[in-house]
Enzyme design. Sequence first.
Site, PDB file in Angstrom:
ATOM      1  N   CYS A  39       0.781  -1.238   0.000  1.00 21.58           N
ATOM      2  CA  CYS A  39       0.000   0.000   0.000  1.00 21.58           C
ATOM      3  C   CYS A  39       0.808   1.281   0.000  1.00 21.58           C
ATOM      4  CB  CYS A  39      -0.986  -0.006   1.163  1.00 21.58           C
ATOM      5  SG  CYS A  39      -0.253  -0.216   2.778  1.00 21.58           S
ATOM      6  N   HIS A  87      -1.252   6.608   5.822  1.00 22.39           N
ATOM      7  CA  HIS A  87      -0.117   5.671   5.795  1.00 22.39           C
ATOM      8  C   HIS A  87       0.994   6.135   4.867  1.00 22.39           C
ATOM      9  CE1 HIS A  87       1.373   1.223   5.798  1.00 22.39           C
ATOM     10  NE2 HIS A  87       1.849   1.910   6.821  1.00 22.39           N
TER      11      HIS A  87
END
Length: 288
Positions: A39, A87
């Site tokens: 990710c 993130h």
Amino acid sequence: QGSLDLGCYGADDLVTPNLDRLAASGVRFTDFYANAPICMPSRVSLLTGRDYPRGLIPGQGLKPDEITVAELFKRAGYRTALFGKWHLGYTPDMSPNAQGFDEFVGHLTGTLDAYSHFFFVEGVNRHVLRRDGESYHRPGKYLPDLLVEEATRFIDESGEDPFFLYLPFAIPHYPVQPRREHRELYERSGMEDKRRVLYGAYLTTLDDCVGRVLAAVEARGLTERTLVIFLSDHGHSTEERAFGGGGQAGPYRGHNQTLWEGGIRVPSIASCPGRIPAGQVRQQPALA
């Protein structure tokens, strides 16, 4: 999300009516590739349009001097918001607000518990839900519902002003926490394997969330003025924390964390009625 894990991609064991309608209203890509099979680098590429080694500080996130799509929209007079998973950095100069987003509600971490909003994966358990630069406490509030509420509020408050909304739900990332009614929907159908009762139910939760946001766009009369793009950041998980997975890539080999097709070939839909003709299927390779 697995390469073929939507009804409109042929998954007849999954309930995804809103995303299927979105695909019918625009274009569905069959050969769409994420820039990375995990990710953080994938999201760097998604937000900057650059190959991730150019914009990523390994293990930390997005380089502060990179220009994001949010910054470009903001310069053009758009209101910008991110609700969900970031993130891409933990320091103030790597935060969403420093990278072009006027508003942020979500988590800087890769994951969190959807009800307590604590990060339990490694190190000391800690509360990680944030609003802009501050800790934000909504104990017991189901995170997907909170993100939909923030998204619909943002859309309503935008009025006639143009807006850019980035809404990364982090579904079906672990922890796999579908709404009870969606899990029961599959159980009533006799679908008791982990793909459907856990993974599939969570995708149905995602589908429901997307449907509520699209309804807010429609209620404001903005459907034909709004480009909606849906995609996954990489292929399906087979990790232990995801109960070994449940996603499928069909004939394609691999899963997340691999550079085979199943790790980077992802569902992708674009819709803007009146601008993008409905019912298209595009097979040309495309890269996010």
